[in-house]
Design a protein around this motif. Sequence first.
Motif, PDB file in Angstrom:
ATOM      1  N   SER A 159      -3.431  -0.439 -10.666  1.00 10.56           N
ATOM      2  CA  SER A 159      -2.308  -0.167  -9.764  1.00 10.56           C
ATOM      3  C   SER A 159      -2.468   1.185  -9.080  1.00 10.56           C
ATOM      4  CB  SER A 159      -0.992  -0.229 -10.546  1.00 10.56           C
ATOM      5  OG  SER A 159      -1.000   0.709 -11.618  1.00 10.56           O
ATOM      6  N   ALA A 160      -3.088   2.149  -9.774  1.00 12.37           N
ATOM      7  CA  ALA A 160      -3.293   3.474  -9.177  1.00 12.37           C
ATOM      8  C   ALA A 160      -4.230   3.395  -7.980  1.00 12.37           C
ATOM      9  CB  ALA A 160      -3.845   4.437 -10.223  1.00 12.37           C
ATOM     10  N   ARG A 161      -5.286   2.599  -8.098  1.00 10.57           N
ATOM     11  CA  ARG A 161      -6.222   2.451  -6.984  1.00 10.57           C
ATOM     12  C   ARG A 161      -5.578   1.699  -5.831  1.00 10.57           C
ATOM     13  NH1 ARG A 161     -11.768   1.083 -10.400  1.00 10.57           N
ATOM     14  NH2 ARG A 161     -12.244   3.249 -10.942  1.00 10.57           N
ATOM     15  N   ILE A 162      -4.801   0.676  -6.155  1.00 14.33           N
ATOM     16  CA  ILE A 162      -4.098  -0.058  -5.100  1.00 14.33           C
ATOM     17  C   ILE A 162      -3.142   0.872  -4.364  1.00 14.33           C
ATOM     18  CG2 ILE A 162      -2.414  -1.887  -4.646  1.00 14.33           C
ATOM     19  CD1 ILE A 162      -3.681  -3.488  -6.902  1.00 14.33           C
ATOM     20  N   GLU A 163      -2.452   1.742  -5.140  1.00 13.42           N
ATOM     21  CA  GLU A 163      -1.489   2.661  -4.530  1.00 13.42           C
ATOM     22  C   GLU A 163      -2.197   3.646  -3.600  1.00 13.42           C
ATOM     23  OE1 GLU A 163       0.861   6.235  -3.951  1.00 13.42           O
ATOM     24  OE2 GLU A 163      -0.962   6.125  -5.176  1.00 13.42           O
ATOM     25  N   PHE A 164      -3.351   4.168  -4.043  1.00  9.86           N
ATOM     26  CA  PHE A 164      -4.103   5.100  -3.204  1.00  9.86           C
ATOM     27  C   PHE A 164      -4.596   4.423  -1.930  1.00  9.86           C
ATOM     28  CE2 PHE A 164      -8.421   6.399  -1.949  1.00  9.86           C
ATOM     29  CZ  PHE A 164      -8.130   7.653  -1.424  1.00  9.86           C
ATOM     30  N   LEU A 165      -5.192   3.243  -2.075  1.00  9.42           N
ATOM     31  CA  LEU A 165      -5.719   2.540  -0.908  1.00  9.42           C
ATOM     32  C   LEU A 165      -4.601   2.110   0.031  1.00  9.42           C
ATOM     33  CD1 LEU A 165      -8.500   0.418  -2.653  1.00  9.42           C
ATOM     34  CD2 LEU A 165      -8.829   2.354  -1.117  1.00  9.42           C
ATOM     35  N   SER A 166      -3.432   1.801  -0.512  1.00  6.26           N
ATOM     36  CA  SER A 166      -2.287   1.440   0.328  1.00  6.26           C
ATOM     37  C   SER A 166      -1.855   2.634   1.173  1.00  6.26           C
ATOM     38  CB  SER A 166      -1.121   0.957  -0.539  1.00  6.26           C
ATOM     39  OG  SER A 166      -1.462  -0.208  -1.254  1.00  6.26           O
ATOM     40  N   ARG A 167      -1.846   3.835   0.572  1.00  2.00           N
ATOM     41  CA  ARG A 167      -1.497   5.045   1.329  1.00  2.00           C
ATOM     42  C   ARG A 167      -2.552   5.341   2.389  1.00  2.00           C
ATOM     43  NH1 ARG A 167      -1.764   9.477  -1.143  1.00  2.00           N
ATOM     44  NH2 ARG A 167      -2.544   8.866  -3.184  1.00  2.00           N
ATOM     45  N   LEU A 168      -3.829   5.103   2.044  1.00  2.00           N
ATOM     46  CA  LEU A 168      -4.898   5.301   3.012  1.00  2.00           C
ATOM     47  C   LEU A 168      -4.731   4.352   4.198  1.00  2.00           C
ATOM     48  CD1 LEU A 168      -7.579   6.626   3.809  1.00  2.00           C
ATOM     49  CD2 LEU A 168      -8.759   4.910   2.411  1.00  2.00           C
ATOM     50  N   ALA A 169      -4.402   3.095   3.908  1.00  2.00           N
ATOM     51  CA  ALA A 169      -4.177   2.115   4.976  1.00  2.00           C
ATOM     52  C   ALA A 169      -3.023   2.542   5.874  1.00  2.00           C
ATOM     53  CB  ALA A 169      -3.902   0.740   4.365  1.00  2.00           C
ATOM     54  N   LYS A 170      -1.953   3.033   5.263  1.00  2.00           N
ATOM     55  CA  LYS A 170      -0.784   3.468   6.044  1.00  2.00           C
ATOM     56  C   LYS A 170      -1.156   4.648   6.950  1.00  2.00           C
ATOM     57  CE  LYS A 170       3.200   3.335   4.060  1.00  2.00           C
ATOM     58  NZ  LYS A 170       3.913   2.372   4.921  1.00  2.00           N
ATOM     59  N   GLY A 171      -1.964   5.579   6.418  1.00  2.00           N
ATOM     60  CA  GLY A 171      -2.357   6.728   7.210  1.00  2.00           C
ATOM     61  C   GLY A 171      -3.228   6.347   8.395  1.00  2.00           C
ATOM     62  N   LEU A 172      -4.194   5.447   8.174  1.00  2.00           N
ATOM     63  CA  LEU A 172      -5.065   5.015   9.268  1.00  2.00           C
ATOM     64  C   LEU A 172      -4.275   4.279  10.347  1.00  2.00           C
ATOM     65  CD1 LEU A 172      -8.125   3.746   7.194  1.00  2.00           C
ATOM     66  CD2 LEU A 172      -8.105   5.706   8.760  1.00  2.00           C
ATOM     67  N   ALA A 173      -3.356   3.409   9.915  1.00  2.00           N
ATOM     68  CA  ALA A 173      -2.558   2.653  10.877  1.00  2.00           C
ATOM     69  C   ALA A 173      -1.644   3.580  11.679  1.00  2.00           C
ATOM     70  CB  ALA A 173      -1.734   1.591  10.157  1.00  2.00           C
ATOM     71  N   ALA A 174      -1.081   4.598  11.009  1.00  2.00           N
ATOM     72  CA  ALA A 174      -0.217   5.548  11.702  1.00  2.00           C
ATOM     73  C   ALA A 174      -1.011   6.367  12.710  1.00  2.00           C
ATOM     74  CB  ALA A 174       0.469   6.470  10.690  1.00  2.00           C
ATOM     75  N   GLN A 175      -2.251   6.691  12.353  1.00  2.00           N
ATOM     76  CA  GLN A 175      -3.093   7.500  13.242  1.00  2.00           C
ATOM     77  C   GLN A 175      -3.446   6.757  14.529  1.00  2.00           C
ATOM     78  OE1 GLN A 175      -4.110  10.640  12.959  1.00  2.00           O
ATOM     79  NE2 GLN A 175      -5.500  10.644  14.728  1.00  2.00           N
ATOM     80  N   PHE A 176      -3.754   5.459  14.414  1.00  2.00           N
ATOM     81  CA  PHE A 176      -4.271   4.731  15.571  1.00  2.00           C
ATOM     82  C   PHE A 176      -3.259   3.779  16.199  1.00  2.00           C
ATOM     83  CE2 PHE A 176      -8.039   5.926  13.097  1.00  2.00           C
ATOM     84  CZ  PHE A 176      -8.711   6.643  14.075  1.00  2.00           C
ATOM     85  N   GLY A 177      -2.071   3.649  15.644  1.00  2.00           N
ATOM     86  CA  GLY A 177      -1.006   2.929  16.304  1.00  2.00           C
ATOM     87  C   GLY A 177      -0.914   1.449  15.983  1.00  2.00           C
ATOM     88  N   PRO A 178       0.006   0.750  16.633  1.00  2.00           N
ATOM     89  CA  PRO A 178       0.333  -0.630  16.279  1.00  2.00           C
ATOM     90  C   PRO A 178      -0.763  -1.660  16.555  1.00  2.00           C
ATOM     91  CG  PRO A 178       1.491   0.022  18.277  1.00  2.00           C
ATOM     92  CD  PRO A 178       0.880   1.264  17.711  1.00  2.00           C
TER      93      PRO A 178
END
Length: 223
Positions: A3-22
């Motif tokens: 779950s810790a790795r999933i949580e980290f990768l989920s935050r990474l995904a959110k950051g990349l999506a926020a950086q490059f938009g919808p």
Amino acid sequence: MTSARIEFLSRLAKGLAAQFGPNCEVVIHDLEAADPQHTVVAIENGHVSGRFIGDGPSNVVLQSLSGDPRALQDRYAYITRTEDGRILKSSTVFYRDDDGRPTALLSINFDITMLVAAQNSIGTLTAHEASAEENAPTIPHNVSDLLDDLIEQSVRLVGKPVALMNKAERIKAIGFLNDSGAFLVRQSSQKVCSYFGISKYTLYSYLDEAKAAAEGAKDDGGR
């Protein structure tokens, strides 16, 4: 995957999506999922491909699950497309444990449809592999669609309709499906048998012959 790795990768995904938009979809696949038909554990901007958490694997994920983990390599800036024809610039990166074993896959799918339309003026932003867009793999909504796409790819590989294939060509198509991980999909054998007009006994016989041919090719290459 923990779950810790999933949580980290989920935050990474959110950051990349926020950086490059919808227009930028970021997907995390769990390669250790108990059910290989439900590998998506995190997704941002899922409207790009129409997928949600709990959905099934892509073509790349199936190949990862069925192939040699040591041979898996990250891929960058290649072309895929959605079922409604939009063009995506995609990259896939494997997340590995301390032993180097891939446990997750991070996939970035950026919708460049409008950019491609204006490619003459913004060509540097849309640089990608030279594969033709019409031959790019489809990102399916579910594993049933993925299996249909893999079957169509196997027919294109042979280059003639199933009705005109001889035994060797059917074995070639079946071998491609096996290498692509198609038989990890539930009830895939029944669908493949129906499509190729063969029995399950014949399917298993073709699989054995395809594997033997692949092993023979490896042995020849090692000489």
